[in-house]
Design an enzyme around this catalytic site. Structure first.
Site, PDB file in Angstrom:
ATOM      1  N   ASN A 101    -105.988 -88.346 -37.824  1.00 30.36           N
ATOM      2  CA  ASN A 101    -104.762 -87.579 -38.040  1.00 30.36           C
ATOM      3  C   ASN A 101    -104.588 -86.694 -36.816  1.00 30.36           C
ATOM      4  OD1 ASN A 101    -102.531 -86.220 -38.961  1.00 30.36           O
ATOM      5  ND2 ASN A 101    -103.716 -84.716 -40.133  1.00 30.36           N
ATOM      6  N   GLU A 480     -75.722 -72.475 -38.887  1.00 28.78           N
ATOM      7  CA  GLU A 480     -76.915 -72.959 -39.598  1.00 28.78           C
ATOM      8  C   GLU A 480     -77.421 -71.894 -40.568  1.00 28.78           C
ATOM      9  OE1 GLU A 480     -78.319 -75.565 -40.289  1.00 28.78           O
ATOM     10  OE2 GLU A 480     -80.359 -75.068 -40.880  1.00 28.78           O
ATOM     11  N   LYS A 484     -77.956 -72.567 -44.600  1.00 28.62           N
ATOM     12  CA  LYS A 484     -79.234 -72.317 -45.287  1.00 28.62           C
ATOM     13  C   LYS A 484     -79.006 -71.479 -46.530  1.00 28.62           C
ATOM     14  CE  LYS A 484     -81.967 -74.813 -43.960  1.00 28.62           C
ATOM     15  NZ  LYS A 484     -80.976 -75.618 -43.441  1.00 28.62           N
TER      16      LYS A 484
END
Ligand code: BG6
Length: 607
Positions: A101, A480, A484
């Site tokens: 990972n 934005e 939100k």
């Protein structure tokens, strides 16, 4: 993002590995696999798609003998989500199997060296270089081979390794990617996070960067990067699985807000070179760059607002006209597009129907297409002539946060990259390069500077409406910020170009009307300041977002949100963070379902 698990004990390993991988499913993935050792033989099973396919293939593990093994869920970064690219990966001599990972940043040069040394690669992944290095360095001692291999790697890795010469043992190596050991009775484990362990044991050991461990059924030995054995105490996990999936945060959205410094760093790091910004994936575009007459950015939702924020840097630095259009509008607008148009398509999921349709429309008219996407191998990525990936990792909350900030980060890097290759950038290049490199730290500052947000949320969470005002780059962020707030708190919120107030919105300002004023751009700060005075004189309460030392704004505002002082060209990534947190805490005050807001979907794959 990827997840790894490992087990060694007395019971059959495969069912334990499959169950552990299921606990990691929430992290998002597109392929999975396990490698199990029975005596000296290693059996690998891997599938594209869901873990259910792996369970079916291995009859829930019943078909796979052996009490030692490793497993993996893959979130594709290098190489599409195919069975060949799925982990575990085997060494050519079949002795080693590994799961990983993270991102190996120097994998291309290592792959070249190993290929020249005669090693044969079966996948397109960065990970596979690790297993061939292990084979190359192995002289009978796995620990030595691990140390030599780790010394060659640059980037982030949580590694799980088994070697057929050491039956019953599993190895775990950690560098900048979480890796936790589970301490059992006559059995031991490792995993990317505690969710895969808590059903077996709550006694865990958190490996730290540079450390690696050798686990057998009855012992766990831990070493530092020089091979010196060290002692680490086990701690007790008190979380339940649900809390563990959110990393201890109450919601995925808050976790993902806090992940933004790391997500932006992962997006920046492989492209920020000494001499400037480099996009290996765009070398084919460079010869066409001088003939580009217009850049058209298209997307939906927050991805569209990311385009609005990136436009300023692209135009200012690359000196190419930039238009930003909603995909749902562009697809029906009979757009003026031809071979001299570069279409930049932004999409977190890469599956938004309007975005795909608009992209097809523009391709049909001759546009070159560059996709900025977070999901490797998604439709938008596949359709595009060029795909640039944000490396935000999977985003679980419907309302995007790290998706947006990494999209804007790529646009900032493209602005520098285009300007550089068009010879349109002067001595400011070094300063701007540093500003980009500093963004992860500045985002963290934006988080740390605003401990007062829960209190502000309690003050404003019952407002009938919230107005977000700003100019230029501040206005792009206001768009934005308002979205939100709407998406997760269900309060009406509207973003307005501050200069437009007098042409309409100011009629709506009444006593105690909250107005959020964004003041992060010095070039137009005075203008926004006068807008603040205008609305205050009509009774508004102004919550200003600005720098700590901005006395003029501080003296007028009723409440304050802070961000570090940064170049306004690259400010959106820092400026949006307090607004994400404000929306989050207002929604929390209102008892909303923050991660799954009503009527919304993470990706709208229908028109
Ligand atoms: C909406 C999501 O459905 O689609 C937003 O809730 C997102 O977060 C928008 O910005 C566009 O999605 P995508 O995947 O194309 O960026």
């Amino acid at each position: 993002m990827c997840g790894i698990v490992g087990f060694t004990g007395r019971q059959s390993a495969a069912p334990v590995l499959l169950e552990g991988l299921k606990k990691l499913e929430y992290r998002g993935y597109d392929s999975a696999g396990i490698a199990v050792m029975d005596g000296k033989s290693i059996t690998v099973n891997k599938v594209r798609g869901r873990i259910a396919n792996l369970c079916e293939k291995t009859k829930d593990g019943a078909k796979v003998p052996g009490t030692t093994g490793i497993g993996h869920t893959r979130w594709a970064t290098h190489g599409a989500p195919t069975e060949e690219n799925a982990h575990p990966h085997l060494s050519n001599d079949g002795r080693f199997a590994i799961v990983h990972n993270g991102i190996i940043e120097n994998y291309l040069s290592l792959r070249e060296e190993l290929t020249q040394d005669g090693y044969h690669f079966l996948s397109e992944t960065d990970t596979e270089v690790i297993v061939h290095l292990l084979e190359m360095y192995y002289r009978g001692n796995v620990r030595d081979a691990l140390i030599k291999t780790a010394n060659r790697l640059r980037g982030s890795y949580a590694l799980g390794v088994i070697c057929s010469e050491e039956p019953g043992k599993i190895y775990a190596v950690r560098e900048a990617s979480p890796l936790i050991l589970g301490v059992g009775i006559d059995e031991n484990f490792f995993a990317s996070d505690v969710t895969a362990l808590v059903n077996h044991t709550r006694n865990v050991i958190y490996l730290e960067d540079g450390e690696f461990a050798e686990l057998s059924d009855t012992s766990i030995r831990i070493f530092d990067c020089s091979g010196q054995e060290i002692h680490k105490k086990a701690t007790r996990v008190l979380w339940d699985v649900q809390a563990a999936e959110k990393g201890g945060y109450e919601h995925f959205m808050l976790k993902e807000i806090m992940e933004q410094p790391g997500a932006v760093k992962a997006t920046l790091a492989p492209r920020m070179k000494e001499h400037g910004v480099e996009f290996e994936e765009l070398t084919g575009l460079l010869p066409k760059l001088p003939s580009i007459r217009k850049i058209l950015i298209t997307a939906c939702g927050s991805a569209y607002y990311a385009g609005c924020a990136g436009k300023y840097a692209l135009e200012h630095l690359a000196r190419i006209p930039v238009e930003v259009e909603l995909a749902s509008e562009l697809r029906y607008s009979d757009p003026l597009i031809d071979e001299s148009t570069l279409l930049i398509v932004i999409s977190q999921s890469g599956e938004t129907a309007d975005t795909i349709a608009a992209m097809k429309e523009c391709k049909a008219r001759g546009a070159k297409t560059l996709a900025i996407v977070n999901v490797v191998g998604s439709s938008v990525a596949t359709l595009a002539d060029f795909a640039v990936y944000t490396w935000a990792g999977p985003e679980i909350a419907v309302a995007t946060t790290k998706g947006y900030t990494t999209q804007v980060t790529v646009l900032y890097m493209l602005a520098l990259y285009f300007a550089d290759h068009l010879n349109r950038i002067g001595e400011e290049k070094a300063r701007l390069q540093e500003a980009l490199q500093a963004m992860p730290r500045r985002i963290q500052e934006s988080i740390d500077m605003n401990a007062n947000i829960p209190a502000l949320a309690r003050k404003y969470h019952k407002a009938k409406a919230l107005f977000f005002i700003g100019r230029n780059t501040d206005y792009a962020v206001a768009l934005e910020g308002a979205l939100k707030m709407k998406e997760i708190s269900y309060l009406h919120a509207e973003a307005y170009a501050a200069g437009e107030l007098k042409h309409g919105t100011i009629a709506l300002i009444e006593e105690h009307q909250p107005v959020i004023a964004l003041c992060a751009n010095p070039s137009i700060m005075e203008k926004t300041l006068s807008n603040m005075v205008e609305v205050k004189s009509r009774g508004a309460e102004v919550l200003a977002l600005t720098f700590r030392n901005n006395q003029k704004i501080l003296s007028v505002a009723d409440d304050l949100l802070f961000m570090p002082e940064v170049d306004p060209l690259f400010s959106a990534v820092m400026e949006i963070v307090p607004l994400q947190l404000l929306a989050y805490y207002v929604a929390r005050e209102n008892g909303c379902d923050i991660d799954k807001p009503k009527n919304l979907a993470k990706s709208v794959t229908v028109e």
